[in-house]
Design a protein around this motif. Structure first.
Motif, PDB file in Angstrom:
ATOM      1  N   VAL A  50       0.968  -1.309   0.190  1.00 24.48           N
ATOM      2  CA  VAL A  50       0.019  -0.011  -0.178  1.00 24.48           C
ATOM      3  C   VAL A  50       1.010   1.415  -0.036  1.00 24.48           C
ATOM      4  O   VAL A  50       1.831   1.226   0.801  1.00 24.48           O
ATOM      5  CB  VAL A  50      -0.983   0.178   1.362  1.00 24.48           C
ATOM      6  N   ALA A  51       0.421   2.182  -0.818  1.00 21.11           N
ATOM      7  CA  ALA A  51       1.144   3.629  -0.834  1.00 21.11           C
ATOM      8  C   ALA A  51       0.175   4.609  -0.313  1.00 21.11           C
ATOM      9  O   ALA A  51      -0.782   4.747  -0.753  1.00 21.11           O
ATOM     10  CB  ALA A  51       1.579   4.053  -2.191  1.00 21.11           C
ATOM     11  N   VAL A  52       0.742   5.134   0.884  1.00 22.91           N
ATOM     12  CA  VAL A  52      -0.096   6.378   1.420  1.00 22.91           C
ATOM     13  C   VAL A  52       0.637   7.617   1.016  1.00 22.91           C
ATOM     14  O   VAL A  52       1.567   7.777   1.325  1.00 22.91           O
ATOM     15  CB  VAL A  52      -0.038   6.088   3.079  1.00 22.91           C
ATOM     16  N   LEU A  53      -0.271   8.272  -0.107  1.00 25.06           N
ATOM     17  CA  LEU A  53       0.070   9.505  -0.589  1.00 25.06           C
ATOM     18  C   LEU A  53      -0.344  10.493  -0.315  1.00 25.06           C
ATOM     19  O   LEU A  53      -1.558  10.787  -0.186  1.00 25.06           O
ATOM     20  CB  LEU A  53       0.253   9.236  -2.277  1.00 25.06           C
ATOM     21  N   ASP A  54       0.277  11.437   0.013  1.00 23.31           N
ATOM     22  CA  ASP A  54      -0.271  13.169   0.200  1.00 23.31           C
ATOM     23  C   ASP A  54      -0.669  13.492  -1.507  1.00 23.31           C
ATOM     24  O   ASP A  54      -0.137  13.115  -2.563  1.00 23.31           O
ATOM     25  CB  ASP A  54       0.740  14.042   0.462  1.00 23.31           C
ATOM     26  N   LEU A  55      -1.844  14.165  -1.502  1.00 25.76           N
ATOM     27  CA  LEU A  55      -2.484  14.748  -2.703  1.00 25.76           C
ATOM     28  C   LEU A  55      -1.343  15.649  -3.359  1.00 25.76           C
ATOM     29  O   LEU A  55      -0.968  15.539  -4.627  1.00 25.76           O
ATOM     30  CB  LEU A  55      -3.655  15.280  -2.543  1.00 25.76           C
ATOM     31  N   GLN A  56      -0.908  16.698  -2.756  1.00 25.34           N
ATOM     32  CA  GLN A  56      -0.193  17.763  -3.340  1.00 25.34           C
ATOM     33  C   GLN A  56       1.247  17.558  -2.794  1.00 25.34           C
ATOM     34  O   GLN A  56       1.403  17.681  -1.372  1.00 25.34           O
ATOM     35  CB  GLN A  56      -0.553  19.090  -3.012  1.00 25.34           C
ATOM     36  N   MET A  57       2.276  17.017  -3.667  1.00 27.27           N
ATOM     37  CA  MET A  57       3.668  16.930  -3.363  1.00 27.27           C
ATOM     38  C   MET A  57       4.409  17.516  -4.556  1.00 27.27           C
ATOM     39  O   MET A  57       3.975  17.584  -5.843  1.00 27.27           O
ATOM     40  CB  MET A  57       3.748  15.522  -3.410  1.00 27.27           C
ATOM     41  N   PRO A  58       5.881  17.990  -4.396  1.00 25.38           N
ATOM     42  CA  PRO A  58       6.509  18.307  -5.392  1.00 25.38           C
ATOM     43  C   PRO A  58       6.900  17.443  -6.413  1.00 25.38           C
ATOM     44  O   PRO A  58       6.628  16.181  -6.069  1.00 25.38           O
ATOM     45  CB  PRO A  58       8.142  18.953  -4.639  1.00 25.38           C
ATOM     46  N   GLY A  59       7.288  17.717  -7.517  1.00 21.30           N
ATOM     47  CA  GLY A  59       7.503  16.809  -8.531  1.00 21.30           C
ATOM     48  C   GLY A  59       5.921  16.392  -9.141  1.00 21.30           C
ATOM     49  O   GLY A  59       5.140  17.133  -9.806  1.00 21.30           O
ATOM     50  N   LEU A  60       5.862  14.986  -8.845  1.00 22.55           N
ATOM     51  CA  LEU A  60       4.400  14.321  -9.417  1.00 22.55           C
ATOM     52  C   LEU A  60       3.541  14.615  -8.312  1.00 22.55           C
ATOM     53  O   LEU A  60       3.910  14.351  -6.789  1.00 22.55           O
ATOM     54  CB  LEU A  60       4.462  13.018  -9.787  1.00 22.55           C
ATOM     55  N   ASP A  61       2.336  14.685  -8.443  1.00 23.41           N
ATOM     56  CA  ASP A  61       1.246  14.958  -7.523  1.00 23.41           C
ATOM     57  C   ASP A  61       0.925  13.397  -7.191  1.00 23.41           C
ATOM     58  O   ASP A  61       1.187  12.609  -7.882  1.00 23.41           O
ATOM     59  CB  ASP A  61      -0.039  15.914  -7.586  1.00 23.41           C
ATOM     60  N   GLY A  62      -0.044  13.433  -5.985  1.00 24.39           N
ATOM     61  CA  GLY A  62      -0.451  12.038  -5.799  1.00 24.39           C
ATOM     62  C   GLY A  62      -1.144  11.231  -6.717  1.00 24.39           C
ATOM     63  O   GLY A  62      -1.072  10.103  -6.956  1.00 24.39           O
ATOM     64  N   ILE A  63      -1.978  12.137  -7.328  1.00 23.74           N
ATOM     65  CA  ILE A  63      -2.915  11.426  -8.506  1.00 23.74           C
ATOM     66  C   ILE A  63      -1.814  11.034  -9.590  1.00 23.74           C
ATOM     67  O   ILE A  63      -1.974   9.665 -10.198  1.00 23.74           O
ATOM     68  CB  ILE A  63      -3.892  12.626  -9.010  1.00 23.74           C
ATOM     69  N   GLU A  64      -0.881  11.396  -9.861  1.00 18.78           N
ATOM     70  CA  GLU A  64       0.082  11.287 -10.993  1.00 18.78           C
ATOM     71  C   GLU A  64       0.951   9.977 -10.621  1.00 18.78           C
ATOM     72  O   GLU A  64       1.067   9.294 -11.384  1.00 18.78           O
ATOM     73  CB  GLU A  64       0.987  12.396 -11.191  1.00 18.78           C
ATOM     74  N   VAL A  65       1.161  10.054  -9.401  1.00 17.67           N
ATOM     75  CA  VAL A  65       1.799   8.932  -8.753  1.00 17.67           C
ATOM     76  C   VAL A  65       0.710   7.646  -8.883  1.00 17.67           C
ATOM     77  O   VAL A  65       1.159   6.528  -9.287  1.00 17.67           O
ATOM     78  CB  VAL A  65       2.400   9.123  -7.322  1.00 17.67           C
ATOM     79  N   ALA A  66      -0.285   7.621  -8.214  1.00 14.55           N
ATOM     80  CA  ALA A  66      -1.303   6.698  -8.473  1.00 14.55           C
ATOM     81  C   ALA A  66      -1.484   6.015  -9.721  1.00 14.55           C
ATOM     82  O   ALA A  66      -1.579   4.652 -10.054  1.00 14.55           O
ATOM     83  CB  ALA A  66      -2.749   7.189  -7.835  1.00 14.55           C
ATOM     84  N   ARG A  67      -1.393   7.134 -10.876  1.00 16.43           N
ATOM     85  CA  ARG A  67      -1.694   6.680 -12.153  1.00 16.43           C
ATOM     86  C   ARG A  67      -0.401   5.689 -12.662  1.00 16.43           C
ATOM     87  O   ARG A  67      -0.761   4.589 -13.264  1.00 16.43           O
ATOM     88  CB  ARG A  67      -1.813   7.723 -13.316  1.00 16.43           C
ATOM     89  N   ALA A  68       0.601   6.096 -12.307  1.00 17.18           N
ATOM     90  CA  ALA A  68       1.870   5.423 -12.538  1.00 17.18           C
ATOM     91  C   ALA A  68       2.122   4.181 -12.141  1.00 17.18           C
ATOM     92  O   ALA A  68       2.440   3.166 -12.652  1.00 17.18           O
ATOM     93  CB  ALA A  68       3.216   6.175 -12.364  1.00 17.18           C
ATOM     94  N   LEU A  69       1.697   4.072 -10.634  1.00 14.79           N
ATOM     95  CA  LEU A  69       1.852   2.872  -9.865  1.00 14.79           C
ATOM     96  C   LEU A  69       0.726   1.786 -10.404  1.00 14.79           C
ATOM     97  O   LEU A  69       1.108   0.839 -10.482  1.00 14.79           O
ATOM     98  CB  LEU A  69       1.304   3.256  -8.545  1.00 14.79           C
ATOM     99  N   ALA A  70      -0.357   2.113 -11.141  1.00 17.32           N
ATOM    100  CA  ALA A  70      -1.214   1.201 -11.766  1.00 17.32           C
ATOM    101  C   ALA A  70      -0.605   0.476 -12.741  1.00 17.32           C
ATOM    102  O   ALA A  70      -1.007  -0.538 -12.781  1.00 17.32           O
ATOM    103  CB  ALA A  70      -2.606   2.143 -12.107  1.00 17.32           C
ATOM    104  N   VAL A  71       0.209   1.224 -13.108  1.00 22.76           N
ATOM    105  CA  VAL A  71       0.660   0.606 -14.565  1.00 22.76           C
ATOM    106  C   VAL A  71       2.239  -0.206 -14.093  1.00 22.76           C
ATOM    107  O   VAL A  71       2.380  -1.530 -14.688  1.00 22.76           O
ATOM    108  CB  VAL A  71       1.248   1.726 -15.629  1.00 22.76           C
ATOM    109  N   GLU A  72       2.963   0.493 -13.526  1.00 19.17           N
ATOM    110  CA  GLU A  72       4.235   0.073 -13.113  1.00 19.17           C
ATOM    111  C   GLU A  72       4.461  -0.808 -11.888  1.00 19.17           C
ATOM    112  O   GLU A  72       5.457  -1.734 -11.802  1.00 19.17           O
ATOM    113  CB  GLU A  72       5.235   1.358 -12.901  1.00 19.17           C
TER     114      GLU A  72
END
Length: 201
Positions: A50-72
């Motif tokens: 499980v990844a517990v992600l903050d929504l707003q972060m530098p670089g990629l935001d939490g939603i962008e990270v979630a999209r990438a995780l779904a694939v990678e």
């Protein structure tokens, strides 16, 4: 044991969450990250449950990270925590495959329970955020209007927005005008403010 990646750019909050989650017998925070880019790299390396992600972060935001995780890292489920629980963010997070969306105001007990629920394949959305999202409805903006409005958020001139969006300046003006009209705004700056307030950009 549920292996957790914890990502938040605020060190104090991240450390506190890691300490609280580690008090649970079945939860183990195996890696922490201070940005979306770090979170994605850490997930690739450690393959957490499980990844517990903050929504707003530098670089990629939490939603962008979630999209990438779904694939990678498809075996990694995502819990999104935020102090910006706007309806548009909730919708985008769920579309990105996020398993849970909750405010940072929840108790550590609720967060631990939600991590377990999501790891087991369940979903959880904070009831208040869900009610707000339903009341706000869907974004009236097309994807292209939202993109152009987001590019306009920094006050960039039409020509710069056109270059960055690979559009003609006239097309950019049309998108900005259309977005403002749909949002009932008098100008693009007000349109940006309204769209941001609802989490549509």
């Amino acid at each position: 044991m549920i292996r957790i990646l914890l990502a938040d750019d605020e060190n104090l909050i991240r450390d506190a969450l890691a300490t609280l989650l580690s008090l649970e017998d079945d939860l183990d925070v195996v890696v922490q990250a201070a940005s979306g880019t770090e979170a994605l790299a850490a997930a690739r390396k450690h393959a957490p449950d499980v990844a517990v992600l903050d929504l707003q972060m530098p670089g990629l935001d939490g939603i962008e990270v979630a999209r990438a995780l779904a694939v990678e890292v498809p075996g990694c489920r995502v819990v999104m925590v935020t102090s910006h629980g706007r309806p548009g963010y909730l919708k985008r997070a769920l579309e990105a495959g996020v398993g849970a969306f909750l405010p940072k105001t929840v108790s550590s007990r609720v967060l631990a329970d939600v991590v377990r629920q999501v790891q087991a394949g369940g979903r959880y959305v904070d009831p208040e955020l869900a009610a707000e999202a339903i009341a706000a409805g869907s974004s009236p903006l097309t994807a292209r209007e939202a993109d152009v409005l987001e590019l306009a958020a920094g006050g960039a001139p039409v020509e710069e927005i056109a270059t960055r969006a690979s559009l003609a300046p006239g097309t950019v003006r049309n998108y900005l005008s259309s977005a403002a009209a749909k949002l009932g705004a008098t100008n693009r700056h007000e349109a940006v403010h309204l769209a941001r307030r609802h989490g549509w950009i």
